[in-house]
Design an enzyme around this catalytic site. Structure first.
Site, mmCIF file in Angstrom:
data_model
loop_
_atom_site.group_PDB
_atom_site.id
_atom_site.type_symbol
_atom_site.label_atom_id
_atom_site.label_comp_id
_atom_site.label_asym_id
_atom_site.label_seq_id
_atom_site.Cartn_x
_atom_site.Cartn_y
_atom_site.Cartn_z
ATOM 1 N N THR A 38 0.821 -1.207 0.000
ATOM 2 C CA THR A 38 0.000 0.000 0.000
ATOM 3 C C THR A 38 0.862 1.268 0.000
ATOM 4 O OG1 THR A 38 -0.254 -0.367 2.383
ATOM 5 C CG2 THR A 38 -2.071 -1.016 0.977
ATOM 6 N N TYR A 45 -12.930 -1.455 2.822
ATOM 7 C CA TYR A 45 -14.226 -0.866 2.515
ATOM 8 C C TYR A 45 -15.396 -1.837 2.633
ATOM 9 C CZ TYR A 45 -18.024 1.800 0.550
ATOM 10 O OH TYR A 45 -19.229 2.423 0.394
ATOM 11 N N TYR A 63 -1.846 -9.134 6.306
ATOM 12 C CA TYR A 63 -1.556 -7.753 6.697
ATOM 13 C C TYR A 63 -2.815 -7.161 7.326
ATOM 14 C CZ TYR A 63 -0.347 -2.765 5.965
ATOM 15 O OH TYR A 63 -0.098 -1.420 6.117
ATOM 16 N N ARG A 113 -6.597 1.756 8.407
ATOM 17 C CA ARG A 113 -6.743 2.133 6.999
ATOM 18 C C ARG A 113 -7.874 1.371 6.304
ATOM 19 N NH1 ARG A 113 -2.247 5.248 4.705
ATOM 20 N NH2 ARG A 113 -3.331 4.991 2.735
ATOM 21 N N LYS A 167 1.699 -9.300 9.187
ATOM 22 C CA LYS A 167 2.139 -7.931 9.443
ATOM 23 C C LYS A 167 1.064 -7.271 10.301
ATOM 24 C CE LYS A 167 3.032 -3.451 7.237
ATOM 25 N NZ LYS A 167 3.035 -2.671 5.971
ATOM 26 N N ILE A 215 7.910 -4.302 8.725
ATOM 27 C CA ILE A 215 7.698 -3.880 7.343
ATOM 28 C C ILE A 215 7.483 -2.374 7.424
ATOM 29 C CG2 ILE A 215 6.260 -4.106 5.292
ATOM 30 C CD1 ILE A 215 5.812 -7.038 6.083
#
Length: 291
Positions: free
Chosen positions: A44, A107, A133, A138, A161, A203
């Site tokens: 991202t 979303y 992840y 976010r 992650k 990361i």
């Protein structure tokens, strides 16, 4: 073995928004020479939402080619469409990545059962090492520990992650995940502490601009040298914080441009860093002895 400072690499672009492959090659060499332990291509931070399929796979393939086996390369192949994530993961496997990084669907807010089936379908369709992840800040979607534990039983789902930034969550994951399930911090600000507790790496966004310092801090933390790790991390704390004064990767791309490593190119709907934040980022770069 994926460990230590794994940079969430930006995708360099020209002022017009075209992918700058010459700058990408320079960034790869910068990280190899600086001691970075691994590279995530088109995560991202690499603006994966605004790259089309051909660009996405092309950038991953170019990173694999330029790295030429010197570091592990992880392809960012997550999506909020299961079929798209499968297509990207298969394509990344075909160009030679060592693993794929799969963000939780954003979303559409699936249930935990939906998350389990999503990641299971990808793992079964693309038998390459998968790293999950979780970044609820976010995505508006949290991969809870119980679901992570179910997915950890899938042979090619090898790690997570964790970008919750929660020490409580980290403690729970460390105590309950299998010993061979790799945990990576997705938050630079707590990465040193998490590695001292048992995470195997970070990361990192900060590693884009401070690769040598991040690599040295990670090596100290993974060796259990607490005082040294925290001392190495202290000058980076302002970067850990201020690289998020606007949405990532806006600030980190501006910082890289200030360091002369890339042009200040970014794609809409993201825009260049607001002038009001320039002094803040300059101060953070100076504190880290980068200016």
């Amino acid at each position: 073995m994926i460990h230590g400072s794994v940079v969430a690499l930006v995708t360099p672009m020209t002022a017009s928004g075209a992918i700058d492959y010459a700058a990408l090659a320079r960034l790869v060499e910068y990280h190899v020479s600086s001691g970075t332990h691994g590279i995530v291509a088109v995560g991202t931070t690499g603006e994966s939402p605004t790259l089309d399929m051909d660009e996405h796979v092309g950038v991953i393939a170019e990173v694999v080619r330029r790295v030429d086996g010197r570091l592990p390369v992880i392809g960012g192949t997550g999506a909020n469409s299961t079929s798209e994530a499968i297509e990207l993961t298969r394509a990344a496997a075909d160009v030679g990545v060592d693993a794929c990084l799969l963000v939780t669907p954003y979303y559409n807010k699936p249930t935990q059962e939906g998350l389990y089936r999503h990641f299971l379908a990808i793992a079964e369709a693309a038998p390459i090492p998968n790293i999950l992840y979780n970044v609820p800040g976010r995505t508006a979607c949290d991969l809870v520990t119980e679901t992570t534990l179910r997915l950890a039983l899938v042979p090619n789902i090898i790690g997570l992650k964790d970008a919750t930034g929660s020490l409580e969550r980290a403690t729970e994951l460390l105590s309950r995940c299998p010993a061979d399930f790799w945990l990576f911090s997705g938050e630079d600000a707590v990465a040193a502490e998490l590695m001292l507790r048992g995470y195997r790496g970070v990361i990192s966004v900060t590693a884009n601009v401070a690769p040598k310092a991040m690599a040295e801090m990670c090596e100290a933390a993974l060796a259990g040298r607490r005082e040294e790790a925290l001392a190495l991390d202290a000058p980076l704390q302002a970067l850990h914080r201020d690289l998020f004064v606007e949405s990532n990767p806006i600030p980190v791309k501006w910082a890289l441009a200030e360091l002369g490593l890339i042009e200040d190119g970014i794609r809409l709907p993201l825009t260049p860093l607001s002038a009001a934040h320039h002094a803040t980022l300059h101060a953070a770069l100076r504190q880290a002895s980068l200016l």
